[in-house]
Write a protein that holds these residues in place. Structure first.
Motif, PDB file in Angstrom:
ATOM      1  N   ILE A  17     -71.694 101.708  -9.248  1.00  0.00           N
ATOM      2  CA  ILE A  17     -71.880 100.708  -8.200  1.00  0.00           C
ATOM      3  C   ILE A  17     -71.124  99.436  -8.605  1.00  0.00           C
ATOM      4  CG2 ILE A  17     -73.550  99.320  -6.911  1.00  0.00           C
ATOM      5  CD1 ILE A  17     -75.686 101.450  -7.610  1.00  0.00           C
ATOM      6  N   ILE A  18     -70.104  99.084  -7.807  1.00  0.00           N
ATOM      7  CA  ILE A  18     -69.385  97.834  -8.065  1.00  0.00           C
ATOM      8  C   ILE A  18     -69.875  96.796  -7.067  1.00  0.00           C
ATOM      9  CG2 ILE A  18     -67.113  96.711  -8.139  1.00  0.00           C
ATOM     10  CD1 ILE A  18     -65.885  99.407  -8.743  1.00  0.00           C
ATOM     11  N   ARG A  19     -70.509  95.731  -7.566  1.00  0.00           N
ATOM     12  CA  ARG A  19     -71.001  94.671  -6.675  1.00  0.00           C
ATOM     13  C   ARG A  19     -69.879  93.694  -6.326  1.00  0.00           C
ATOM     14  NH1 ARG A  19     -75.855  91.940  -9.650  1.00  0.00           N
ATOM     15  NH2 ARG A  19     -76.613  91.070  -7.680  1.00  0.00           N
ATOM     16  N   ASP A  20     -70.107  92.910  -5.294  1.00  0.00           N
ATOM     17  CA  ASP A  20     -69.156  91.870  -4.875  1.00  0.00           C
ATOM     18  C   ASP A  20     -67.756  92.437  -4.736  1.00  0.00           C
ATOM     19  OD1 ASP A  20     -71.145  89.933  -4.855  1.00  0.00           O
ATOM     20  OD2 ASP A  20     -70.951  89.628  -7.023  1.00  0.00           O
ATOM     21  N   TYR A  21     -67.656  93.558  -4.067  1.00  0.00           N
ATOM     22  CA  TYR A  21     -66.382  94.257  -3.972  1.00  0.00           C
ATOM     23  C   TYR A  21     -65.414  93.527  -3.042  1.00  0.00           C
ATOM     24  CZ  TYR A  21     -63.130  98.136  -3.391  1.00  0.00           C
ATOM     25  OH  TYR A  21     -62.004  98.899  -3.367  1.00  0.00           O
ATOM     26  N   LEU A  22     -65.947  92.850  -2.020  1.00  0.00           N
ATOM     27  CA  LEU A  22     -65.101  92.136  -1.062  1.00  0.00           C
ATOM     28  C   LEU A  22     -65.494  90.667  -1.023  1.00  0.00           C
ATOM     29  CD1 LEU A  22     -65.082  94.730   1.873  1.00  0.00           C
ATOM     30  CD2 LEU A  22     -63.325  94.386   0.121  1.00  0.00           C
ATOM     31  N   LYS A  23     -64.577  89.822  -0.566  1.00  0.00           N
ATOM     32  CA  LYS A  23     -64.867  88.395  -0.722  1.00  0.00           C
ATOM     33  C   LYS A  23     -65.600  87.743   0.457  1.00  0.00           C
ATOM     34  CE  LYS A  23     -60.597  86.026   0.728  1.00  0.00           C
ATOM     35  NZ  LYS A  23     -59.508  85.155   0.310  1.00  0.00           N
ATOM     36  N   TYR A  24     -65.519  88.343   1.647  1.00  0.00           N
ATOM     37  CA  TYR A  24     -66.152  87.681   2.787  1.00  0.00           C
ATOM     38  C   TYR A  24     -67.646  88.015   2.973  1.00  0.00           C
ATOM     39  CZ  TYR A  24     -61.296  86.602   4.100  1.00  0.00           C
ATOM     40  OH  TYR A  24     -59.999  86.173   4.106  1.00  0.00           O
ATOM     41  N   PRO A  25     -68.057  89.272   2.917  1.00  0.00           N
ATOM     42  CA  PRO A  25     -69.469  89.567   3.244  1.00  0.00           C
ATOM     43  C   PRO A  25     -70.442  89.009   2.197  1.00  0.00           C
ATOM     44  CG  PRO A  25     -68.201  91.613   2.890  1.00  0.00           C
ATOM     45  CD  PRO A  25     -67.287  90.479   2.601  1.00  0.00           C
ATOM     46  N   GLN A  26     -71.651  88.694   2.647  1.00  0.00           N
ATOM     47  CA  GLN A  26     -72.674  88.169   1.727  1.00  0.00           C
ATOM     48  C   GLN A  26     -73.065  89.198   0.668  1.00  0.00           C
ATOM     49  OE1 GLN A  26     -72.727  87.657   5.000  1.00  0.00           O
ATOM     50  NE2 GLN A  26     -73.283  85.529   5.439  1.00  0.00           N
ATOM     51  N   GLN A 233     -79.838 101.373  -9.866  1.00  0.00           N
ATOM     52  CA  GLN A 233     -79.800 100.215  -8.951  1.00  0.00           C
ATOM     53  C   GLN A 233     -80.367  98.976  -9.638  1.00  0.00           C
ATOM     54  OE1 GLN A 233     -82.103 101.643  -5.574  1.00  0.00           O
ATOM     55  NE2 GLN A 233     -80.260 101.778  -4.285  1.00  0.00           N
ATOM     56  N   LYS A 234     -81.511  99.152 -10.276  1.00  0.00           N
ATOM     57  CA  LYS A 234     -82.178  97.993 -10.904  1.00  0.00           C
ATOM     58  C   LYS A 234     -81.342  97.421 -12.039  1.00  0.00           C
ATOM     59  CE  LYS A 234     -86.923  98.850  -9.460  1.00  0.00           C
ATOM     60  NZ  LYS A 234     -88.311  99.208  -9.808  1.00  0.00           N
ATOM     61  N   GLU A 235     -80.768  98.331 -12.829  1.00  0.00           N
ATOM     62  CA  GLU A 235     -79.874  97.902 -13.897  1.00  0.00           C
ATOM     63  C   GLU A 235     -78.701  97.100 -13.337  1.00  0.00           C
ATOM     64  OE1 GLU A 235     -79.775 101.204 -16.986  1.00  0.00           O
ATOM     65  OE2 GLU A 235     -77.636 100.784 -16.541  1.00  0.00           O
ATOM     66  N   THR A 236     -78.125  97.636 -12.240  1.00  0.00           N
ATOM     67  CA  THR A 236     -76.940  96.998 -11.632  1.00  0.00           C
ATOM     68  C   THR A 236     -77.222  95.557 -11.227  1.00  0.00           C
ATOM     69  OG1 THR A 236     -76.236  99.134 -10.764  1.00  0.00           O
ATOM     70  CG2 THR A 236     -75.278  97.182  -9.724  1.00  0.00           C
ATOM     71  N   VAL A 237     -78.402  95.339 -10.650  1.00  0.00           N
ATOM     72  CA  VAL A 237     -78.686  93.982 -10.163  1.00  0.00           C
ATOM     73  C   VAL A 237     -79.462  93.165 -11.179  1.00  0.00           C
ATOM     74  CG1 VAL A 237     -78.634  94.741  -7.761  1.00  0.00           C
ATOM     75  CG2 VAL A 237     -80.840  94.622  -8.962  1.00  0.00           C
ATOM     76  N   GLY A 238     -79.740  93.778 -12.354  1.00  0.00           N
ATOM     77  CA  GLY A 238     -80.457  93.040 -13.384  1.00  0.00           C
ATOM     78  C   GLY A 238     -81.911  92.768 -13.026  1.00  0.00           C
ATOM     79  N   TYR A 239     -82.512  93.726 -12.310  1.00  0.00           N
ATOM     80  CA  TYR A 239     -83.910  93.577 -11.909  1.00  0.00           C
ATOM     81  C   TYR A 239     -84.789  93.944 -13.077  1.00  0.00           C
ATOM     82  CZ  TYR A 239     -88.077  94.230  -8.991  1.00  0.00           C
ATOM     83  OH  TYR A 239     -89.325  94.162  -8.428  1.00  0.00           O
ATOM     84  N   LYS A 240     -85.816  93.148 -13.357  1.00  0.00           N
ATOM     85  CA  LYS A 240     -86.540  93.312 -14.617  1.00  0.00           C
ATOM     86  C   LYS A 240     -88.006  93.668 -14.474  1.00  0.00           C
ATOM     87  CE  LYS A 240     -83.325  91.354 -17.573  1.00  0.00           C
ATOM     88  NZ  LYS A 240     -82.870  90.035 -17.093  1.00  0.00           N
ATOM     89  N   LYS A 241     -88.384  94.430 -13.466  1.00  0.00           N
ATOM     90  CA  LYS A 241     -89.814  94.747 -13.428  1.00  0.00           C
ATOM     91  C   LYS A 241     -90.024  96.240 -13.578  1.00  0.00           C
ATOM     92  CE  LYS A 241     -90.273  91.550 -10.240  1.00  0.00           C
ATOM     93  NZ  LYS A 241     -90.682  90.877  -8.991  1.00  0.00           N
TER      94      LYS A 241
END
Lengths: 241, 241, 241, 241, 241, 241
Positions: A17-26, A233-241
């Motif tokens: 999973i590559i985050r922030d792949y494009l510059k315009y969408p949130q 998914q959690k690892e990718t976004v750094g979710y810690k619960k």
């Protein structure tokens, strides 16, 4: 050994999973389940469909499409036939329902998050990769709204991911690649939360019917796979619960 | 200094070309002109449009589209409006003509090469990036046909690439980014061969008219830019002449 | 001697402009470039497209179509295919841009002038005849607005006309008829003002590429032709400057 | 007690099947699940879709639509929007897959059975009523082919019927009427054979997620309901095994 | 006196028919009923619709459209709405039936005559002008086929023309102009042969119903008008019987 | 004797009208003319088309369609061709005009009554059955508005019904079944009021033209048939005048 070299029937393909792949969408993600690659984006629009106007409630709307060259045979664009591909229609309804289950729409406020899933390469499991990837795009779009103080309270309820399972040559397999999928006697797409509960389940007997026992076994195999995917998914976004 | 940090009016943005970007098409490229990113694919189909049946001649057909999230504001899909975007219609005709000029259609034989240009991120110059990138996709598709002995003689005639030039605040600029393009008083898209000859030229006065002198200066600036771009194309494919 | 009897390569066909051709539109013209005949109309609507609402600025919107019997082979109507012909889409964008360049849209006020160009007989050069004729229709529609005191100040900036030039059998020709156009190695459509400046220029190498020298020569030949055409336009409307 | 007067959560509404409802189609049925009424027809065409030409195999293709007055609010016809309703697209794919599972397509021979389900009154469960009713229409169409000696061997494999189940106010209910369906927290549509095996299963959490335990309980409740429905189907056609 | 200056209720407007109006179609006419102007063309295609293939019989197919500027208010093109105007659909069916009644389709041979009626200015009676004018276009196209020996025997059976009649302010009027038509309480379009027999008759009570007596009187008035129109048609083509 | 067993040329088929056929619409009818069966519904919407907004006047809008299995050969749905069938377009305009003639639109108030006629079985005369049946649906919808005090004054002006007549083998016939209709040399659809006045009349010579004498005889035969049909309508609704 499986067609693409995996050793176990309940083994996932490599998921990236590559985050922030494009510059315009949130929120935007390039997700890969093996050779299946989907660009998932989430864009926020400060208005809602007519049936929600004035309700204070938000909406998540999803669209799904394939690039013409995503498959071995070129797929004509929908606009050339003037018809939305009916398989795409079915899939984007599934994606939309799955993601809406992940958000408290009241808490989202009167705005729409547009999810776009564009498959750039298809090797089986494009709909489950789309759900899994666009969950992250949605998560990031909501994160942006929180960071920019458009939202005060996080409307995300739980993580949502999806996987396919199926019966091929009378064996149960997790995360089918195209070669397996095209020969499947039955296949099932499952969407679950990180609490291990079902959001969506669609099972189809293609070559034969499915016994209740097989149905349970497939559901269990899917649950296990989704557990792993949500961990990624959690690892990718750094979710810690 | 220019908006995106370039120092000279006749400086190109960084151009990247990733070959073999997808696994199914005979030719596929991810091309970047700065932040503009386009997936260009070339797929061969062993038949031709009706008007060429039995002629022994081949065809190159191009399509151009944008992902909904390629711009700052989400762009509704064509299929939702049931109309091909008329800007896309204009652009894909330009791409098709430009690439057909690069091939000896007789030598290609009675087959169609389908070119698809899908803009995943737009920051100005999407049509010229599409032409430049899909030339490489076409080149590679033809290379595959030669390697697989479907063709005995190389039908490629010359290299083709494109660039935009324009007048912004009464200054002539090469390779406009979106910020420049949106403020341009005039803009020109030029397609040329490696012999420095014109394939296509489209000039538009948007805020004001253009004198013959400016027209010539713009053409020269474009010629210089295309020269550099074709050098990059040749390097990319390891062309040695 | 040329196919239709003209003696010089830089000779125009006979151009006729009949004003007030229809009784309802504020401006209407039947224009002929030789056997090419186009009905051009301009109708004023007291509203603007959504993107201009409240801007105080007006708009000129153009449409182009051909009668089914305008060519030697019957052309199916767009509505039968449910698709706007993509050549028409390209041409009507060109006409719209060309005419908007002739008007100060701010001075026009928040209203739309709808230009319709319907080709009733096609013998080459339909797009340039359309631009030339619809300029007069627009001129007359604006004249009506002035006469009826809907406008106090004339928003017309300059005269605009267009012509085609091309390379046939390696010779440069002005104002190609269909027989010449269908054999052209390259063709160029040029739109200019009465100040001799460019509004639009579209050049296409169809059978071969075009050298910079030829490009310049074509542009000069077009400029000369447009000079004559604008003289005819001015005579037609009794313009005295 | 339930909204429509039923006393038990696992009680079906009254199911009526009128055979030979129309005079032209080979099979035709008016089916009622309570107030839900659907006309299901099966017409045989002696040709197959392109992808099956020459394969010796037949096809079953299904379409689903609602009369505008089938609901409390008039539903605009698809043709007025030029778009197939995407819910209809999803449902007709489900019906098609369900019925194809009931037939040996090889044994059917190279012909298509067109299934049309037109809902004339909707009160929940239209898709499961459509599947159940069109199975009988298909059964009768095949019966006609056998009687007229177009088929020598019966290609029907098993009986197929469908039912909905759901969770309303945290209670599990069988065969939801519209009032229940519109308030359901989760709903599931199940298609099974007379051998008690699954053909299709689609579960959706609408207001909340579903635990594995609930999922099993819903599947069991559906299985029981389908058992009763298939008994009614068999009675209707006088099937004696 | 009538709105447009005519003195009698049973007086026709001035009818003009210009033959050979366009250079490509085998038959082409500009017809005027007062200010109503329609271009009618007839083009021959050497093939027939699928339902006639191999029948040895020909076909006449008609289309009807209006230029956007043909009326006081601009009419959006059908292609912009993606829908054939339903009034046009009704009218072109009427034109097609009327002209097919004029020809022995067997004698025409396996070919189609395409009739196109494009209204360039509308002032009432466009459909009857279209029928009257396209009869001449058809007559001339058939004449061309005879002259070029594609037909040996004349397939025309009789002359066909049409006129409108109506009730305005409780008075019976022949050949209504738009001003009269828009205030009509009832109107009738009649198509007849030169033998005084009916081909088509369409009567509509718009503001009130019509008594049998009025119906007869309208039919008589129409018959008289059509007699005069057919005399003009015969004069136009130099028919001498 | 006639094809379907009727003994006289001026004999109607059996006409059945079932009121309150569906539970949601304000008026709904299943009407049968012999084997022709049409579901006619009337639904009230509290708004009017744009051209009537603020006028205080109401509208009646009609749509007509056929189930795919209503005929011996399956009819493709309009949505599959993306085109409203042009015969349907013509018929629904006729139905709309006929019903609007039955109501005082001013007295109806600013609301629309949507009429939907869906032919479930076609055996000739579907348009006249649709008009006759939907008059009752409209009558009942208006009755509901009166009963619920949305209207104080009855806006119905008169009863309206329709019938077909035609010439088959040179004999005049009333109420043609499909077998007769398909062989008719001429046919006429007539819509009249209970006062014996004409609302609409459409006559078409299909195989031959029609003399004025035949035209009158057909009109008389139709008038007699409509008299009987209106008697049945009045009986059905218990009308006592």
């Amino acid at each position: 050994m499986r067609y693409d070299g995996r050793e176990a029937n309940d083994e996932l393909r490599q998921i990236k999973i590559i985050r922030d792949y494009l510059k315009y969408p949130q929120g935007s993600v390039l997700i890969e389940f093996g050779d299946t690659k989907v660009i998932c984006t989430a864009m926020v629009e400060e208005k809602v469909p007519p049936f929600l106007k004035g309700s204070g409630q938000g909406w998540v709307s999803a669209q799904y499409a394939m690039l013409p060259a995503a498959n071995a045979t070129r797929k004509q664009r929908d606009i050339d036939k003037l018809k939305l591909d009916s398989r795409s229609a079915e899939i984007q309804r599934l994606i939309g329902r799955s993601l809406r289950a992940a958000v408290d729409l009241k808490a989202l406020g009167e705005r729409t998050v547009w999810i776009d899933c564009d498959v750039i390469q298809a090797d089986g499991g494009t709909r489950v990769a789309s759900i899994t990837g666009s969950f992250i795009a949605l998560y990031d779009a909501v994160g942006t709204l929180l960071a920019e103080k458009h939202l005060r309270k996080d409307p995300m309820i739980h993580f949502v991911a999806a996987v396919s399972v199926g019966i091929v040559d009378d064996e149960l397999l997790l995360d089918l690649c195209y070669h397996e999928d095209s020969r499947a006697q039955a296949d099932m797409n499952v969407v679950m939360t990180d609490a291990g509960e079902f959001v969506e389940l669609q099972a189809t007997g293609e070559g034969r019917t499915v016994t209740p026992g097989e149905m349970s076994a497939l559901m269990e195999m899917a649950a296990k796979g989704i557990g792993e995917i949500i961990r990624i998914q959690k690892e990718t976004v750094g979710y810690k619960k």
